[in-house]
Design a protein around this motif. Structure first.
Motif, PDB file in Angstrom:
ATOM      1  N   GLN A  76      44.587   3.565  15.802  1.00 34.33           N
ATOM      2  CA  GLN A  76      44.035   2.489  15.572  1.00 34.33           C
ATOM      3  C   GLN A  76      44.131   1.463  16.467  1.00 34.33           C
ATOM      4  N   GLU A  77      45.307   1.260  17.268  1.00 36.75           N
ATOM      5  CA  GLU A  77      45.524   0.217  18.261  1.00 36.75           C
ATOM      6  C   GLU A  77      44.764   0.479  19.603  1.00 36.75           C
ATOM      7  N   SER A  78      44.852   1.914  19.787  1.00 36.04           N
ATOM      8  CA  SER A  78      43.925   2.146  21.203  1.00 36.04           C
ATOM      9  C   SER A  78      42.425   2.175  21.001  1.00 36.04           C
ATOM     10  N   GLU A  79      41.960   2.664  19.775  1.00 36.00           N
ATOM     11  CA  GLU A  79      40.564   3.022  19.818  1.00 36.00           C
ATOM     12  C   GLU A  79      39.991   2.262  18.500  1.00 36.00           C
ATOM     13  N   GLY A  80      40.671   1.631  17.734  1.00 32.06           N
ATOM     14  CA  GLY A  80      40.307   0.878  16.546  1.00 32.06           C
ATOM     15  C   GLY A  80      39.491   2.110  15.465  1.00 32.06           C
ATOM     16  N   LYS A  81      40.304   3.249  15.444  1.00 32.95           N
ATOM     17  CA  LYS A  81      39.886   4.360  14.465  1.00 32.95           C
ATOM     18  C   LYS A  81      40.962   4.785  13.574  1.00 32.95           C
ATOM     19  N   ILE A 141      49.852  15.534  28.461  1.00 29.84           N
ATOM     20  CA  ILE A 141      50.721  14.436  28.007  1.00 29.84           C
ATOM     21  C   ILE A 141      49.921  13.650  27.039  1.00 29.84           C
ATOM     22  N   GLN A 142      50.185  13.706  25.851  1.00 30.35           N
ATOM     23  CA  GLN A 142      49.244  13.293  24.669  1.00 30.35           C
ATOM     24  C   GLN A 142      49.865  12.568  23.694  1.00 30.35           C
ATOM     25  N   SER A 143      49.123  11.829  22.847  1.00 26.84           N
ATOM     26  CA  SER A 143      49.849  11.035  21.630  1.00 26.84           C
ATOM     27  C   SER A 143      51.013  10.202  22.107  1.00 26.84           C
ATOM     28  N   VAL A 144      50.791   9.399  23.047  1.00 22.92           N
ATOM     29  CA  VAL A 144      51.953   8.646  23.572  1.00 22.92           C
ATOM     30  C   VAL A 144      51.898   7.323  22.625  1.00 22.92           C
ATOM     31  N   TYR A 145      53.035   6.932  21.968  1.00 21.42           N
ATOM     32  CA  TYR A 145      53.074   5.958  21.303  1.00 21.42           C
ATOM     33  C   TYR A 145      54.658   5.187  21.551  1.00 21.42           C
ATOM     34  N   VAL A 146      54.612   3.776  21.467  1.00 20.92           N
ATOM     35  CA  VAL A 146      55.993   3.349  21.619  1.00 20.92           C
ATOM     36  C   VAL A 146      55.833   2.137  20.240  1.00 20.92           C
ATOM     37  N   HIS A 147      56.736   2.158  19.331  1.00 19.62           N
ATOM     38  CA  HIS A 147      56.659   1.205  18.190  1.00 19.62           C
ATOM     39  C   HIS A 147      56.542  -0.221  18.984  1.00 19.62           C
ATOM     40  N   ALA A 148      55.871  -1.099  18.509  1.00 24.37           N
ATOM     41  CA  ALA A 148      55.472  -2.395  18.861  1.00 24.37           C
ATOM     42  C   ALA A 148      56.862  -3.339  19.270  1.00 24.37           C
ATOM     43  N   GLY A 163      69.349   5.282  16.017  1.00 26.92           N
ATOM     44  CA  GLY A 163      69.119   6.442  15.054  1.00 26.92           C
ATOM     45  C   GLY A 163      67.472   6.368  14.532  1.00 26.92           C
ATOM     46  N   ARG A 164      66.745   5.207  15.083  1.00 26.22           N
ATOM     47  CA  ARG A 164      65.270   5.533  14.676  1.00 26.22           C
ATOM     48  C   ARG A 164      64.451   5.844  15.926  1.00 26.22           C
ATOM     49  N   VAL A 165      63.404   6.573  15.468  1.00 25.35           N
ATOM     50  CA  VAL A 165      62.414   6.847  16.302  1.00 25.35           C
ATOM     51  C   VAL A 165      61.839   5.817  16.856  1.00 25.35           C
ATOM     52  N   VAL A 166      61.727   5.272  18.252  1.00 28.97           N
ATOM     53  CA  VAL A 166      60.986   4.380  18.764  1.00 28.97           C
ATOM     54  C   VAL A 166      59.793   4.534  19.505  1.00 28.97           C
ATOM     55  N   GLY A 167      59.553   5.936  19.860  1.00 25.11           N
ATOM     56  CA  GLY A 167      58.507   6.511  20.678  1.00 25.11           C
ATOM     57  C   GLY A 167      58.276   7.879  20.742  1.00 25.11           C
ATOM     58  N   GLN A 168      57.254   8.323  20.787  1.00 24.79           N
ATOM     59  CA  GLN A 168      56.785   9.516  20.883  1.00 24.79           C
ATOM     60  C   GLN A 168      55.912  10.077  21.974  1.00 24.79           C
ATOM     61  N   LEU A 169      55.852  11.468  22.381  1.00 31.14           N
ATOM     62  CA  LEU A 169      54.585  12.034  23.113  1.00 31.14           C
ATOM     63  C   LEU A 169      54.771  13.357  22.926  1.00 31.14           C
ATOM     64  N   VAL A 211      57.111  10.327  10.682  1.00 31.56           N
ATOM     65  CA  VAL A 211      56.951   9.102  11.742  1.00 31.56           C
ATOM     66  C   VAL A 211      56.001   9.460  12.565  1.00 31.56           C
ATOM     67  N   LEU A 212      56.035  10.910  13.190  1.00 35.50           N
ATOM     68  CA  LEU A 212      55.080  11.304  14.257  1.00 35.50           C
ATOM     69  C   LEU A 212      53.840  11.209  13.560  1.00 35.50           C
ATOM     70  N   ALA A 213      53.458  11.391  12.243  1.00 30.10           N
ATOM     71  CA  ALA A 213      52.009  11.178  11.672  1.00 30.10           C
ATOM     72  C   ALA A 213      51.697   9.587  11.845  1.00 30.10           C
ATOM     73  N   GLU A 214      52.591   8.906  11.438  1.00 27.98           N
ATOM     74  CA  GLU A 214      52.388   7.579  11.287  1.00 27.98           C
ATOM     75  C   GLU A 214      52.280   6.842  12.739  1.00 27.98           C
ATOM     76  N   TYR A 215      53.079   7.089  13.614  1.00 28.26           N
ATOM     77  CA  TYR A 215      52.961   6.753  15.018  1.00 28.26           C
ATOM     78  C   TYR A 215      51.402   7.230  15.592  1.00 28.26           C
ATOM     79  N   ASN A 216      50.946   8.494  15.162  1.00 21.45           N
ATOM     80  CA  ASN A 216      49.662   8.823  15.755  1.00 21.45           C
ATOM     81  C   ASN A 216      48.339   8.228  14.926  1.00 21.45           C
TER      82      ASN A 216
END
Length: 89
Positions: free
Chosen positions: A15-20, A73-80, A50-56, A5-10
Protein backbone atom coordinates in the motif's frame (compact mmCIF):
# COMPACT_ATOMS: atom_id res chain seq x y z
CA UNK A 1 4.52 -17.05 15.52
CA UNK A 2 5.21 -13.94 13.41
CA UNK A 3 2.97 -15.02 10.52
CA UNK A 4 0.26 -12.42 11.14
CA UNK A 5 2.64 -9.48 11.50
CA UNK A 6 4.62 -10.54 8.40
CA UNK A 7 1.42 -10.62 6.37
CA UNK A 8 0.33 -7.28 7.82
CA UNK A 9 3.67 -5.63 7.07
CA UNK A 10 3.64 -6.99 3.51
CA UNK A 11 0.16 -5.55 3.08
CA UNK A 12 1.36 -2.18 4.39
CA UNK A 13 4.45 -2.31 2.18
CA UNK A 14 2.37 -2.80 -0.97
CA UNK A 15 0.00 0.00 0.00
CA UNK A 16 2.69 2.50 1.01
CA UNK A 17 5.14 1.84 -1.81
CA UNK A 18 2.84 1.08 -4.75
CA UNK A 19 -0.65 2.06 -3.65
CA UNK A 20 -1.74 -1.57 -4.04
CA UNK A 21 -4.16 -3.46 -1.84
CA UNK A 22 -3.10 -7.10 -1.81
CA UNK A 23 -5.60 -9.91 -1.34
CA UNK A 24 -5.27 -10.85 2.33
CA UNK A 25 -5.97 -14.57 1.87
CA UNK A 26 -3.44 -14.91 -0.94
CA UNK A 27 -0.87 -12.97 1.05
CA UNK A 28 -1.43 -15.11 4.16
CA UNK A 29 -0.94 -18.29 2.11
CA UNK A 30 2.21 -16.87 0.51
CA UNK A 31 3.76 -15.96 3.86
CA UNK A 32 2.82 -19.37 5.26
CA UNK A 33 4.45 -21.08 2.26
CA UNK A 34 7.73 -19.28 2.92
CA UNK A 35 7.63 -20.10 6.62
CA UNK A 36 6.93 -23.77 5.86
CA UNK A 37 9.61 -24.16 3.18
CA UNK A 38 13.00 -22.45 3.59
CA UNK A 39 13.78 -23.16 -0.08
CA UNK A 40 11.17 -20.49 -0.94
CA UNK A 41 12.80 -17.83 1.21
CA UNK A 42 13.71 -16.80 4.73
CA UNK A 43 12.20 -13.98 6.74
CA UNK A 44 14.23 -11.99 9.24
CA UNK A 45 12.59 -9.68 11.74
CA UNK A 46 13.85 -6.81 13.84
CA UNK A 47 12.34 -6.55 17.29
CA UNK A 48 12.20 -3.80 19.86
CA UNK A 49 10.61 -4.25 23.24
CA UNK A 50 9.35 -7.70 22.22
CA UNK A 51 7.52 -6.25 19.21
CA UNK A 52 8.37 -6.83 15.54
CA UNK A 53 9.28 -3.42 14.11
CA UNK A 54 10.81 -4.50 10.82
CA UNK A 55 11.16 -7.36 8.38
CA UNK A 56 12.91 -8.53 5.28
CA UNK A 57 12.87 -11.70 3.23
CA UNK A 58 15.78 -13.28 1.41
CA UNK A 59 15.27 -15.48 -1.62
CA UNK A 60 17.98 -17.32 -3.51
CA UNK A 61 18.61 -17.38 -7.23
CA UNK A 62 21.23 -19.44 -9.03
CA UNK A 63 23.35 -17.33 -11.38
CA UNK A 64 24.93 -19.17 -14.27
CA UNK A 65 26.79 -15.98 -15.12
CA UNK A 66 28.47 -15.96 -11.73
CA UNK A 67 28.40 -19.69 -11.02
CA UNK A 68 26.94 -19.03 -7.63
CA UNK A 69 23.93 -18.17 -5.54
CA UNK A 70 22.62 -14.62 -5.28
CA UNK A 71 20.58 -13.27 -2.41
CA UNK A 72 17.56 -11.17 -3.31
CA UNK A 73 16.44 -8.94 -0.47
CA UNK A 74 12.68 -8.46 -0.64
CA UNK A 75 9.68 -7.50 1.46
CA UNK A 76 11.62 -4.88 3.40
CA UNK A 77 9.38 -3.00 5.78
CA UNK A 78 9.85 -0.96 8.94
CA UNK A 79 6.81 0.06 10.97
CA UNK A 80 6.18 3.82 10.70
CA UNK A 81 6.90 4.51 14.38
CA UNK A 82 10.27 2.70 14.18
CA UNK A 83 11.65 4.41 11.06
CA UNK A 84 14.83 6.47 11.09
CA UNK A 85 16.05 4.66 14.20
CA UNK A 86 18.59 2.33 12.58
CA UNK A 87 16.42 -0.79 12.51
CA UNK A 88 18.49 -2.33 9.69
CA UNK A 89 21.94 -1.24 10.83
Amino acid sequence: EDHAVLAEYNQRLAQESEGKALDGATLARGVAAVLADPARGTYYVAESGGRVVGQLMITLEWSDWRDGWLWWIQSVYVHADARRQGVFK
